[in-house]
Scaffold this motif. Structure first.
Motif, short mmCIF file in Angstrom:
data_model
loop_
_atom_site.label_atom_id
_atom_site.label_comp_id
_atom_site.label_asym_id
_atom_site.label_seq_id
_atom_site.Cartn_x
_atom_site.Cartn_y
_atom_site.Cartn_z
N LEU A 145 0.81 -1.22 0.00
CA LEU A 145 0.00 0.00 0.00
C LEU A 145 0.84 1.28 0.00
O LEU A 145 0.34 2.36 -0.29
CB LEU A 145 -0.96 0.00 1.20
N ARG A 148 5.13 3.10 -4.65
CA ARG A 148 4.71 4.04 -5.71
C ARG A 148 5.13 3.58 -7.11
O ARG A 148 4.57 4.01 -8.10
CB ARG A 148 5.31 5.43 -5.46
N LYS A 173 -6.63 -0.70 -3.85
CA LYS A 173 -6.26 0.33 -2.85
C LYS A 173 -4.84 0.85 -3.06
O LYS A 173 -4.44 1.83 -2.44
CB LYS A 173 -6.34 -0.27 -1.44
N LYS A 175 -1.58 2.67 -4.46
CA LYS A 175 -1.34 3.95 -5.16
C LYS A 175 -0.47 3.74 -6.40
O LYS A 175 -0.42 4.57 -7.29
CB LYS A 175 -0.66 4.94 -4.21
#
Length: 221
Positions: A145, A148, A173, A175
């Protein structure tokens, strides 16, 4: 090319699979909770990627402690980054099962460091162990989570440690840019009834390279 990579007061056994024609990128591969860097799936993937121009470094790190495995993985990334023999513009971290958890942990750690962040191009998770068998409530999603960089998951649709719906929920969820490739009816070991291991590996290798090629900052761009 066999090498010894310094790690604390010991060395990690590792092997470079060196391509004849060289791209500017490399891939680091490591194994799951059992086995070592000579696990057939890793050997097959390294050979295929090298045939396409990608330098592959696979390494062995025994131990079932995820923090220890991540620390070892980080030492390998540092070694590759400082290597004079293989000067790379960037590297993709990859692993099978527990090895992919270690890779995800390293990327989360290094994302705090701008210098390393530019070196790490992406993450490849083969059979990511999202939860222990039959313990779907204990999700191992904490590192995913926070990542990037682009992430590829290659998982079996019948993986007892990665329920399809749960991985898709975690991915929604995240990113990071992400892609999931499902190997139909494969279990955690990527075995599929009615298909040979080589046949399954051909599918996996082609998918991984196709995704890597999409995410490499190729020189002609």
């Amino acid at each position: 090319v066999k090498v010894k990579i310094p790690f604390g007061n010991k060395n990690l056994d590792a092997i470079f699979t060196v391509p004849k024609k060289k791209l500017r990128y490399g891939v680091v591969l490591t194994h799951g909770a059992g086995g070592d860097m000579n696990f057939p799936h890793l050997v097959s993937l390294a050979a295929y990627l090298a045939s396409q121009g990608l330098l592959c470094l696979r390494f062995t790190c025994k131990g079932l402690n995820i923090a220890y495995r991540a620390k070892a993985y980080r030492a390998v990334v540092e070694y590759l980054k400082l290597s004079d023999d293989y000067e790379l513009s960037g590297v993709f971290l990859a692993g099978r099962s527990m090895g992919s958890r270690a890779a995800a942990s390293v990327i989360r750690q290094l994302s705090q460091d701008d210098d390393h962040d530019a070196f790490i191009q992406g993450l490849v998770c083969l059979s990511y162990p999202l939860h222990p068998p039959k313990l779907q409530a204990k999700l191992r999603d904490e590192d995913l989570l926070f990542i990037r960089c682009p992430v590829l998951f290659v998982s079996g649709s019948a993986d007892e440690m990665c329920e399809k719906q749960l991985l898709e929920g975690v991915a929604s969820k995240m990113k990071a840019p992400k892609k999931i490739h499902w190997i139909d009816k494969a279990n955690h070991g990527m075995a599929v009834k009615g298909r040979t291991e080589d046949d399954v590996m051909e599918e996996i290798n082609a998918q991984v390279f196709s995704w890597l090629r999409e995410n490499m900052e190729l020189e002609h761009r």
